[in-house]
Design a protein around this motif. Sequence first.
Motif, short mmCIF file in Angstrom:
data_model
loop_
_atom_site.label_atom_id
_atom_site.label_comp_id
_atom_site.label_asym_id
_atom_site.label_seq_id
_atom_site.Cartn_x
_atom_site.Cartn_y
_atom_site.Cartn_z
N HIS A 174 -4.43 19.79 2.67
CA HIS A 174 -5.81 19.50 3.44
C HIS A 174 -5.58 17.57 4.31
O HIS A 174 -5.92 17.73 5.28
N GLY A 175 -4.63 17.27 3.66
CA GLY A 175 -4.41 15.62 4.23
C GLY A 175 -3.39 14.74 3.58
O GLY A 175 -2.69 15.15 2.70
N VAL A 176 -3.35 13.54 4.15
CA VAL A 176 -2.76 12.72 3.07
C VAL A 176 -3.57 11.41 3.03
O VAL A 176 -4.95 10.97 3.57
N ALA A 177 -3.19 10.39 1.99
CA ALA A 177 -4.73 9.22 1.77
C ALA A 177 -3.76 7.87 1.00
O ALA A 177 -2.53 7.78 0.86
N LEU A 178 -4.40 6.54 1.40
CA LEU A 178 -3.09 5.71 1.64
C LEU A 178 -4.36 5.13 -0.04
O LEU A 178 -5.20 6.05 -0.26
N ALA A 179 -3.15 4.34 -1.03
CA ALA A 179 -3.67 4.77 -2.57
C ALA A 179 -2.94 2.87 -2.61
O ALA A 179 -1.83 2.90 -2.61
N HIS A 180 -4.11 2.37 -3.82
CA HIS A 180 -2.90 1.60 -4.46
C HIS A 180 -1.64 1.86 -5.38
O HIS A 180 -1.82 2.53 -5.88
N PRO A 181 -0.52 0.57 -5.72
CA PRO A 181 0.30 1.36 -6.08
C PRO A 181 0.14 1.54 -7.31
O PRO A 181 1.10 2.03 -8.25
N VAL A 189 0.80 -1.70 -0.24
CA VAL A 189 -0.33 -0.14 0.25
C VAL A 189 0.76 0.95 -0.44
O VAL A 189 1.44 1.44 0.75
N PHE A 190 0.44 2.06 -1.25
CA PHE A 190 1.27 3.55 -0.94
C PHE A 190 0.63 4.61 -0.62
O PHE A 190 -0.38 4.05 0.23
N VAL A 191 1.12 5.67 -0.72
CA VAL A 191 0.23 6.84 -0.03
C VAL A 191 0.60 8.05 -0.82
O VAL A 191 1.17 8.25 -1.63
N LEU A 192 -0.86 8.78 -1.04
CA LEU A 192 -0.76 9.98 -1.19
C LEU A 192 -0.46 11.04 -0.69
O LEU A 192 -1.11 11.46 0.94
N ALA A 202 -9.81 9.65 3.57
CA ALA A 202 -10.17 8.44 2.98
C ALA A 202 -11.27 8.61 2.34
O ALA A 202 -12.72 9.54 2.43
N GLY A 203 -11.53 7.43 0.62
CA GLY A 203 -12.68 7.62 0.40
C GLY A 203 -13.87 7.07 0.89
O GLY A 203 -13.68 5.64 1.87
N GLU A 204 -15.15 6.67 0.36
CA GLU A 204 -15.86 5.52 1.11
C GLU A 204 -15.85 4.03 1.04
O GLU A 204 -17.09 3.41 0.77
N ASN A 205 -14.94 3.94 1.51
CA ASN A 205 -15.00 2.35 1.69
C ASN A 205 -15.62 1.53 2.80
O ASN A 205 -14.88 1.98 3.64
N LYS A 206 -15.96 0.78 1.54
CA LYS A 206 -16.13 0.47 3.46
C LYS A 206 -15.91 -1.05 4.22
O LYS A 206 -16.92 -1.75 4.80
N ASP A 207 -14.88 -1.65 3.68
CA ASP A 207 -13.98 -2.65 3.77
C ASP A 207 -13.05 -2.46 4.90
O ASP A 207 -12.33 -2.04 5.63
N VAL A 208 -14.08 -3.28 6.16
CA VAL A 208 -13.99 -3.40 7.68
C VAL A 208 -11.93 -3.96 7.70
O VAL A 208 -11.50 -3.38 8.69
N ARG A 209 -11.82 -4.57 7.37
CA ARG A 209 -10.71 -5.37 7.30
C ARG A 209 -9.18 -4.43 6.92
O ARG A 209 -8.19 -4.38 7.31
N MET A 210 -9.41 -3.85 5.02
CA MET A 210 -8.79 -2.36 5.40
C MET A 210 -8.40 -1.51 6.48
O MET A 210 -7.49 -1.41 7.08
#
Length: 326
Positions: A242-249, A172-175, A200-208
Amino acid sequence: MDLEIRHLRVLNAIADAGSITRAAAALGFTQPALTAQLQRIERALGGALFVRDGSGARPTAFGAMVLAHGHGILTAHDDLMRDVRQRGPDDSDLTAVRLGSVPGPLTAVLVTTARQLLPRAEITLHTCDTEEEQLELLATGRLDFGLVVDYPEYELTLRPGLGEALLAVDPVFVLISERHPLAASPEIPLSALSGEPWLAGENKDVRMRAQFRAACRRAGFAPRRVQRLSGSVVFPLVGQGHGVALAHPLVTEREGVVVRPLAGDPMAVRQRVVWAATSPLAEHAPALHDTLTKAYWAEAQRAGVYWEWLEGKGRLPTVAGPSDAE
């Protein structure tokens, strides 16, 4: 929200189990996810379907009426799907391919790959809210192939009768903003972002989310603030600092935003192709996996930061062959 077969199966499972917790385990959901699903169904139908107390969950009078009608619908639907699955692979009407995916960087690649492999078929895509929903649709024959994402140490268990082939395990990368003090770093320690607000986007994945919280704990901090937003505004907000975010590479850089690896690979994402082993289209799974794998690594090469990272680490693609779940 229109009532769907999957909603009737949720209600039926709760009634049979007599408990939301037990029904969630049987369906492969988390208890909060199933509770949220039930609440959406009740809002759509306009009334409470179950009385929930310390002893479990039992149907209300309104719920009993809905369950009675739903049982007949499910029986008819299952009879239909049984007959559909009994078609041979050479039947001339096998012209529809139903794909599923939670929205992600490979969703469009999945559709393109299927069209290349089966050019005469009508390809449809169902975007799912959660991976649990997608696995239910695959297990009940409502999808032919799915691109399923989960996370090492937070894996999703496949139901019996589903086949799978591993596509890749990626870091997992970061923006971050191109103006961020760490933007010039080839890799960023997660601990160096301890004071940042996370978008974070509106992802509903509790595992993530569980993987992210665990990675932050190992790095010695709790996230300062996590704000959930429409995915369309995450990039502009990151770009403006205004912040940072996780991202798929595989995510490509955009104006004002750079993609950077996290030092030590504190998080990872796993991608699999999944299908119903009894589906008439299951015979195409190995070819779909092979074609999608080639397309995937072509995407990785176009994602310049990720490709440079792979080359620098000397990492080869992590790919496994198809198998059927027992």
